[in-house]
Design an enzyme around this catalytic site. Structure first.
Site, PDB file in Angstrom:
ATOM      1  N   GLU A 105       0.855  -1.192   0.000  1.00  0.00           N
ATOM      2  CA  GLU A 105       0.000   0.000   0.000  1.00  0.00           C
ATOM      3  C   GLU A 105       0.895   1.247   0.000  1.00  0.00           C
ATOM      4  O   GLU A 105       1.952   1.255   0.648  1.00  0.00           O
ATOM      5  CB  GLU A 105      -0.862  -0.027   1.274  1.00  0.00           C
ATOM      6  CG  GLU A 105      -1.864   1.098   1.390  1.00  0.00           C
ATOM      7  CD  GLU A 105      -2.573   1.100   2.751  1.00  0.00           C
ATOM      8  OE1 GLU A 105      -1.984   0.604   3.737  1.00  0.00           O
ATOM      9  OE2 GLU A 105      -3.704   1.587   2.815  1.00  0.00           O
ATOM     10  N   LYS A 204     -10.379   0.473  -0.859  1.00  0.00           N
ATOM     11  CA  LYS A 204     -10.250   0.185   0.582  1.00  0.00           C
ATOM     12  C   LYS A 204     -11.472   0.678   1.353  1.00  0.00           C
ATOM     13  O   LYS A 204     -11.886   1.830   1.213  1.00  0.00           O
ATOM     14  CB  LYS A 204      -8.987   0.874   1.112  1.00  0.00           C
ATOM     15  CG  LYS A 204      -8.678   0.592   2.567  1.00  0.00           C
ATOM     16  CD  LYS A 204      -7.396   1.326   2.969  1.00  0.00           C
ATOM     17  CE  LYS A 204      -6.960   1.014   4.393  1.00  0.00           C
ATOM     18  NZ  LYS A 204      -5.747   1.770   4.766  1.00  0.00           N
ATOM     19  N   CYS A 237      -4.581  -3.359   4.372  1.00  0.00           N
ATOM     20  CA  CYS A 237      -4.147  -2.828   5.670  1.00  0.00           C
ATOM     21  C   CYS A 237      -5.202  -2.905   6.779  1.00  0.00           C
ATOM     22  O   CYS A 237      -5.535  -3.990   7.229  1.00  0.00           O
ATOM     23  CB  CYS A 237      -3.647  -1.390   5.485  1.00  0.00           C
ATOM     24  SG  CYS A 237      -2.483  -0.877   6.770  1.00  0.00           S
TER      25      CYS A 237
END
Ligand SMILES: *[C@@H]1O[C@H](CO)[C@@H](O)[C@H](O)[C@H]1NC(C)=O
Ligand SMILES: *[C@@H]1O[C@H](CO)[C@@H](O)[C@H](O)[C@H]1NC(C)=O
Ligand SMILES: *[C@@H]1O[C@H](CO)[C@@H](O)[C@H](O)[C@H]1NC(C)=O
Ligand SMILES: *[C@@H]1O[C@H](CO)[C@@H](O)[C@H](O)[C@H]1NC(C)=O
Ligand SMILES: *[C@@H]1O[C@H](CO)[C@@H](O)[C@H](O)[C@H]1NC(C)=O
Length: 525
Positions: A105, A204, A237
């Site tokens: 990321e 995300k 993440c």
């Protein structure tokens, strides 16, 4: 929720396409045999039992300024500097036979932007259903030099490339959630197959506090794609701490392997990257490919290739500024593990008498109930609310300069995100002072001959962690039994920082605030 991305893929080792062997003008029995033989080889070659995975921990090159907007040219110049380094890793991985490589990321432009200053770095990323190979057709969706370069890297090296870039989508006042600047900006993972085709795009969902330059999609996106080496799911993440889309991908979409670009800041004792990510692979029974940024100042390091039974490769480096490429073989379809009842064993243990030297101490802002481990060997139980944790252990020696404690936590964590935890943990206290139990500590000297940790969990989502001194994993040294014990298979190869059962009660998480500007409550999958 969106549906998965469905694209059939041929193995890169097969040197022709379906259309070629099937385009026979004269159908003779001989040519039919030929077709049958070719199809046999296509099918055989197109289903691999194992594959080679690569992850690259990248030491990102930062822009000179992150809060003042720069020109598109300056932004592209910086992104190309990072892409030069990613290219080295992709080429090297492909040369060593990797089928897929995951990059981190924020690897292409770094982090800590404002909404305006990230904008020159963003590209319009189309829905993969458009069936697009940017390398072959670079101008089909406007100016997309980063997607073109990634696609060409995938194509010219015949390798799947997973990267994280920024997507921009204009919106108008007719959309009540449209931000005032007239566009959505998404933290986005993209996957290009070995022909350079865009096969997955994931926005995300669970943005970290510092990501106010991005918007979350209105609903969690469940993005999967099929390959000849298994079914893949992807998320990013902070997503790993929440139910959607992470758990849904495994539970309802039955992916074999998770792709995980991350920019993960290590937090001891329970949320160090290699520790938590490998535990998620064990707890969920999937392969997990984690590529972290490398940036020591924010404690970002720790990448790995994790199978459900054991880590296959991992890297943690707080000493150098270097990136690192990891490769490993993995099963394309990891065998599902027998179901674990995470309360069975511990619920059979007699509850302890209360007030047995218990004390409180804080672990990453949560107040745990602890008991000090006083002997070289022992059986201890400590409870908090509905959770009772049970530990049997034997140390190699009881040192006078180190204290270990058994802790329980059953409650809502509320700092840097709200999520409900049930945790049983054996850990080394930072100093001899019991109030330092739960504070970050990276080294230990006490070795354990054996341990067995269990708890009366109210969830099936428990992630087993074992972390040794200097932040190292212990592959092949422990196991989980079907009655919910995490136990050692042999004396551990290094001194212990922590042995932890990290449980998540997703159904007790607070409902996202429906009144906040760009967040919408997501339906549960
Ligand atoms: C992937 O392949 C499996 C079996 O070959 C099939 O059942 C499934 O529908 C495919 N899924 C996707 C998302 O392509
Ligand atoms: C950052 O500044 C240095 C020195 O002024 C310059 O050489 C370099 O090209 C700049 N980097 C970027 C990405 O703009
Ligand atoms: C797990 O074990 C406990 C205690 O033995 C039992 O009460 C419970 O029904 C089991 N749960 C499942 C899902 O089998
Ligand atoms: C520990 O904290 C709990 C509340 O979380 C409190 O009820 C209890 O009295 C505390 N125990 C000690 C020994 O301070
Ligand atoms: C701990 O419990 C086990 C199994 O119940 C028993 O065999 C062992 O002797 C106990 N150890 C201690 C130190 O009490």
């Amino acid at each position: 929720m969106t549906t998965g991305v469905i694209l059939p893929v041929l193995a890169p080792t097969v040197g022709f396409r379906y259309s070629q062997p099937l385009e026979f003008n004269m159908i003779t029995s001989q040519s039919l045999d030929y077709v049958a033989i070719l199809l046999f080889w296509v099918l055989k070659a197109s289903c691999l039992d194992t594959f080679i995975a690569a992850v690259y921990e990248h030491a990102v090159i930062f822009p000179n300024v992150t809060l003042t907007p720069v020109s598109h040219e300056e932004a592209l110049d910086l992104m190309n500097q990072n892409l030069d380094l990613l290219e080295g890793a992709i080429t090297l991985a492909a040369k060593q036979g990797a089928h897929i490589i995951v990059t981190p990321e924020d690897a292409i432009y770094s982090f800590a932007f404002s909404r305006e200053s990230i904008y020159p770095y963003l590209e319009d990323i189309p829905d993969p259903q458009v069936d697009w190979i940017p390398c072959n057709n670079p101008n089909r969706f406007g100016r997309t030099p980063v997607q073109e370069r990634l696609s060409c890297l995938a194509k010219s090296n015949s390798i799947y490339v997973v990267a994280n870039i920024g997507d921009k989508k204009p919106c108008s006042a007719s959309d009540p959630q449209c931000p005032p600047d007239g566009r959505y900006q998404y933290n986005t993972d993209v996957v290009f197959d070995s022909e350079g085709r865009l096969v997955a795009r994931y926005h995300k969902q669970n943005l970290f506090l510092t990501e106010s330059h991005f918007n979350a999609p209105k609903e969690p996106e469940v993005v999967t794609f099929n390959t000849t080496f298994g079914k893949f799911g992807i998320f990013t993440c902070f997503d790993i701490l929440f139910h959607d889309p992470a758990v849904t991908l495994v539970k309802d979409f039955h992916v074999d392997t998770i792709l995980f670009p991350t920019a993960w800041m290590n937090v001891l004792p329970h949320l160090s990257a290699i520790e938590f990510h490998s535990a998620w692979a064990v707890g969920m029974g999937v392969n997990f490919l984690a590529a972290n940024l490398h940036y020591r100042i924010t404690k970002m390091t720790g990448s790995g290739i994790y199978a459900p039974d054991s880590p296959k490769a991992f890297h943690y480096d707080m000493k150098t500024e270097e990136g690192k490429l990891l490769l490993s073989h993995l099963d394309a379809h990891p065998r599902p593990r027998a179901a674990v009842n995470w309360t069975s064993y511990a619920s059979g243990i007699e509850a302890p008498s209360v007030g047995n030297g218990e004390f409180n101490s804080t672990v990453f802002f949560d107040e745990y109930t602890f008991l000090e481990l006083k002997g070289i060997t022992g059986n201890y139980t400590v409870c908090q609310k509905d959770l009772c944790c049970h530990l049997s252990y034997q140390m190699s020696e009881k040192r006078s300069d180190e204290v270990y404690a058994l802790g329980a936590f059953d409650g809502l964590h509320t700092v840097e995100g709200s999520y409900y935890l049930q945790i049983c943990t054996l850990l080394k206290c930072r100093t001899m002072d019991l109030h330092t139990c739960g504070e970050s500590v990276e080294t230990a000297s006490t070795r354990f001959e054996m341990f067995s940790l269990s708890g009366t969990f109210g969830t099936q989502y428990v992630f087993p962690e074992v972390l040794l001194s200097e932040v190292q994993l212990a592959p092949g040294e422990f196991q989980v039994s079907s009655d919910g014990r995490l136990f050692s298979l042999k004396p551990l190869s290094g001194p212990v920082l922590t042995v932890t059962l990290f449980g998540r009660l997703y159904e007790k998480d607070p409902v996202p605030n429906a009144s906040s500007d760009f967040t919408v409550q997501a339906p549960r999958g």
